[in-house]
Design a protein around this motif. Structure first.
Motif, PDB file in Angstrom:
ATOM      1  N   UNK A 242       0.689  -1.172  -0.137  1.00  0.00           N
ATOM      2  CA  UNK A 242      -0.226  -0.119  -0.229  1.00  0.00           C
ATOM      3  C   UNK A 242       1.278   1.058   0.171  1.00  0.00           C
ATOM      4  N   UNK A 243       0.373   1.960  -0.325  1.00  0.00           N
ATOM      5  CA  UNK A 243       1.005   3.381  -0.817  1.00  0.00           C
ATOM      6  C   UNK A 243       1.512   4.015   0.287  1.00  0.00           C
ATOM      7  N   UNK A 244       1.059   3.560   2.107  1.00  0.00           N
ATOM      8  CA  UNK A 244       1.063   4.249   3.062  1.00  0.00           C
ATOM      9  C   UNK A 244       2.758   3.161   4.102  1.00  0.00           C
ATOM     10  N   UNK A 245       3.255   2.342   3.145  1.00  0.00           N
ATOM     11  CA  UNK A 245       3.672   0.900   3.813  1.00  0.00           C
ATOM     12  C   UNK A 245       5.281   1.468   3.615  1.00  0.00           C
ATOM     13  N   UNK A 246       6.369   1.499   4.003  1.00  0.00           N
ATOM     14  CA  UNK A 246       7.412   2.224   4.159  1.00  0.00           C
ATOM     15  C   UNK A 246       8.577   1.261   3.691  1.00  0.00           C
ATOM     16  N   UNK A 247       9.554   2.035   2.951  1.00  0.00           N
ATOM     17  CA  UNK A 247      11.026   1.683   2.256  1.00  0.00           C
ATOM     18  C   UNK A 247      11.432   1.335   3.510  1.00  0.00           C
ATOM     19  N   UNK A 248      12.003  -0.485   3.056  1.00  0.00           N
ATOM     20  CA  UNK A 248      13.419  -0.523   4.296  1.00  0.00           C
ATOM     21  C   UNK A 248      14.406   0.233   4.475  1.00  0.00           C
ATOM     22  N   UNK A 249      15.366   0.374   3.871  1.00  0.00           N
ATOM     23  CA  UNK A 249      16.874   1.542   4.547  1.00  0.00           C
ATOM     24  C   UNK A 249      16.001   3.191   5.219  1.00  0.00           C
ATOM     25  N   UNK A 250      15.150   3.809   4.743  1.00  0.00           N
ATOM     26  CA  UNK A 250      14.837   4.877   5.032  1.00  0.00           C
ATOM     27  C   UNK A 250      13.767   5.366   5.399  1.00  0.00           C
ATOM     28  N   UNK A 251      12.669   4.558   5.919  1.00  0.00           N
ATOM     29  CA  UNK A 251      11.264   4.274   6.677  1.00  0.00           C
ATOM     30  C   UNK A 251      11.117   5.818   6.258  1.00  0.00           C
ATOM     31  N   UNK A 252      10.791   5.452   5.266  1.00  0.00           N
ATOM     32  CA  UNK A 252      10.445   7.131   4.028  1.00  0.00           C
ATOM     33  C   UNK A 252       8.474   5.834   3.819  1.00  0.00           C
ATOM     34  N   UNK A 253       7.668   7.047   3.760  1.00  0.00           N
ATOM     35  CA  UNK A 253       6.661   6.068   2.968  1.00  0.00           C
ATOM     36  C   UNK A 253       7.224   6.262   1.952  1.00  0.00           C
ATOM     37  N   UNK A 254       6.037   4.596   1.276  1.00  0.00           N
ATOM     38  CA  UNK A 254       6.581   4.706  -0.092  1.00  0.00           C
ATOM     39  C   UNK A 254       5.656   5.721  -1.344  1.00  0.00           C
ATOM     40  N   UNK A 255       5.029   6.172  -0.731  1.00  0.00           N
ATOM     41  CA  UNK A 255       4.242   7.158  -1.931  1.00  0.00           C
ATOM     42  C   UNK A 255       3.826   8.195  -0.518  1.00  0.00           C
ATOM     43  N   UNK A 256       4.331   9.478  -0.485  1.00  0.00           N
ATOM     44  CA  UNK A 256       4.235  10.350   0.163  1.00  0.00           C
ATOM     45  C   UNK A 256       2.640  11.250   0.274  1.00  0.00           C
ATOM     46  N   UNK A 257       1.866  11.170   1.377  1.00  0.00           N
ATOM     47  CA  UNK A 257       0.493  12.054   0.939  1.00  0.00           C
ATOM     48  C   UNK A 257       1.479  13.622   0.327  1.00  0.00           C
TER      49      UNK A 257
END
Length: 607
Positions: A242-257
């Motif tokens: 889902x768009x709010x899941x996070x990138x493994x290394x940076x912990x950013x959201x995959x698709x930020x709001x």
């Protein structure tokens, strides 16, 4: 006649007296056949006292004064030497005495290639009573003949209702497997210049189905709602990121709001498979690329790139990913970047390619026979030319001009048979479409238009067919590229499908044949054509495509994605759903709804 100078070489004065030249009638046309990788000599048998030097041509282009790395020695007897022949060298070579063009000899160079094969699967486990298929794809010139051994013994005498060969031996089908069918099945492909073989192993065992779930043989679909991993055989969604899941290394959201937008959604443009290990996908809004690890099906990291990345290409030969960024929606600051060691998955290095005003680029694909690509091409904004580039060093080699044809290139396709590039020109304001131009890669010369064929060129994976789709008229012209390097029109189809995208599906009934599947910019139908016969069918009512304004990244607003050399499924997105097509039966397999703008798709094979 005065002496003529070309490329720094001086041609002699023609003698004043009459020169008597002879060429025996039975030597006017000769065929030379050579195996790839060897060298060959073409000798001109035009004789006569005071004979002027011999001029050699290929496709009307004089070879004598070109600085070619593979055709470089005309010898004392004016023979043409080709060192390390490849399939691009096939075709016609003519020779004549300087000043006497009307008497010429034609040498037809045919190039034979030993077979290269792939088997699928390399190993499989099945329960008793189910059916099993072992597949073998072979390419070579001439077309190889396929035979199968089981544990070293020819299976031909054992063929029965239960054990059959399909598609000229390309598939071995066992309808109801028994324990005794366990074994090592060797596919052997043979032609007159060589042989290749590989083993596909079959194990019959109870509860074979309970083995680990494969992460291969999936379509990864990038849509507004994130990333959906689809197993086409069962039409099953295996994973949804889902768009709010996070990138493994940076912990950013995959698709930020995005401020001002009610729902959190994703925007993608282009994605590629890197050796079935990683998927690289562009996020134009975030000016970055996400890297997905296929084994864990997780987004591992992001890489910042130039603004608005819209196109990716994986150059397998050098393990590099090419990134085209527009700068802005007006494409006013386009750049090219190259990511090296793309399959390493970490510590990749990004270099900026030293090319300006890049409108697009073209890197030929590899296939079974051609597994190394040295050169690519760059199109510059509004320029009647392409730039040839060295992929390894990312440097400019030369510019090939189309000024004489008033052609601004839009797309290209390439066949290794004869080494031809087909260039589609951009339409100008006039109604008529420009015919495609042909570049001969042996001489890097434009050898003229591809007769009256216009439209987007597509080359079959084996290089043997050129399909040209004229988007406006709906016409599809299919040309065969013969093993003598000739380009011949097989048929001309009038359709009402204004083609958005087209792909090739290997035939399940005939070896070395293909079908094409094509989508429309506007319509809901998918076109299906049997390449060898031109027989057309239509799959109807696959819902409306994504409208062009919702897909600004390319003219392919409805893609058609195949599942590789051995796959039987294809996928095409509609506006709010996806359709899976069974290419083996030419039928609709299923519709997966709730996937909006899923026009970026990657196939991942068996890993």
């Amino acid at each position: 006649m005065a002496s003529r100078q070309r490329g720094g070489e001086q041609l002699p004065q023609l003698p004043e007296e009459v020169v008597q030249l002879t060429l025996p009638e039975d030597q006017k046309v000769g065929i030379t056949t050579v195996t790839v990788g060897l060298s060959t000599v073409l000798t001109c048998t035009i004789h006569g006292a005071l004979r002027p030097p011999i001029i050699w041509k290929r496709n009307g282009v004089i070879l004598n004064f070109l600085d070619l790395e593979d055709i470089n020695d005309f010898g004392e007897d004016d023979s043409l030497y080709i060192t390390k022949v490849t399939t691009i060298h096939m075709g016609n070579y003519t020779c004549h005495a300087y000043g006497y063009e009307e008497l010429y000899q034609t040498h037809i160079l045919q190039v034979n290639v030993p077979p290269v094969i792939r088997v699928y699967p390399e190993t499989q486990a099945q329960e008793p009573g189910v059916s099993a298929s072992l597949k073998c794809h072979a390419e070579g010139i001439p077309n190889p003949r396929i035979t199968w051994l089981k544990n070293g013994i020819d299976i031909m005498p054992k063929l029965s209702k239960q054990l059959t060969l399909l598609a000229n031996g390309s598939e071995l089908h066992i309808s109801s497997v028994r324990y005794e069918d366990t074994g090592a099945y060797t596919c052997i492909a043979k032609n007159e210049v060589g042989v290749d073989e590989d083993i596909s192993s079959l194990f019959i065992e109870d509860s074979a189905r309970k083995t680990r779930l494969s992460v291969g043989n999936m379509f990864y679909v990038f849509s507004d709602d994130g990333i959906t991993v689809i197993q086409p055989n069962e039409c099953e969604i295996r994973r949804h990121i889902k768009p709010n899941e996070r990138i493994f290394t940076s912990y950013e959201e995959i698709c930020p709001e995005v401020e001002g937008e009610a729902t959190q959604s994703c925007l993608w443009a282009s994605a590629i498979n890197v050796r079935d290990k990683y998927i690289y996908v562009t996020q134009p809004r975030q000016n970055r690329i996400l890297i997905i690890d296929i084994q864990t099906q997780k987004v591992m990291q992001s890489m910042d790139v130039d603004p608005l990345p819209t196109k990716l290409h994986y150059d397998k030969s050098h393990d590099q990913v090419w990134v085209l960024s527009w700068g802005d929606m007006q494409k006013s600051h386009p750049t090219l970047q190259v990511i090296s060691e793309a399959s390493a998955g970490e510590n990749q290095h990004i270099i900026r390619a030293p090319f300006e005003e890049v409108d697009d680029f073209f890197i030929p694909p590899t296939n079974l026979i051609i597994n190394h690509i040295r050169f690519g091409f760059i199109f510059n904004k509004s320029k009647s030319a392409v730039q040839k580039i060295d992929l390894e060093t990312v440097t400019h080699i030369k510019t090939i001009s189309f000024k004489n044809y008033s052609c601004v290139p839009q797309t290209m396709a390439y066949t290794h048979l004869g080494g031809y590039f087909f260039v589609q020109c951009k339409r100008n304001t006039s109604v008529t479409a420009f015919p495609q131009l042909i570049i001969d890669s042996v001489t890097d010369s434009v050898i003229g238009p591809n007769s009256d064929v216009s439209g987007t060129p597509y080359i079959s994976p084996d290089g043997c067919f050129l399909v040209s789709a004229d988007e406006d008229s709906g016409r599809i012209k299919v040309q065969a590229i013969t093993i003598q390097g000739e380009i011949k029109l097989i048929y001309d189809l009038q359709t009402n499908v204004h083609i958005s995208d087209l792909t090739f599906q290997p035939s399940f009934t005939e070896g070395n044949q293909y079908y094409i599947y094509a989508t429309s910019h506007l319509q809901t139908d998918v076109l299906f054509v049997e390449l060898s016969t031109g027989k057309m069918n239509v799959l109807k009512n696959l819902k409306d495509p994504i409208i062009s304004k919702d897909w600004p990244w390319s003219s392919y607003n409805r893609i058609m994605k195949d599942s590789g050399l051995f796959g039987q499924y294809l996928i095409t997105p509609a506006k709010d759903s996806l359709f899976v097509i069974n290419g083996r039966q030419n039928t609709l397999r299923c519709e997966i709804s709730g996937i909006r703008r899923g026009n970026t798709v990657v196939w991942v094979g068996e890993v």
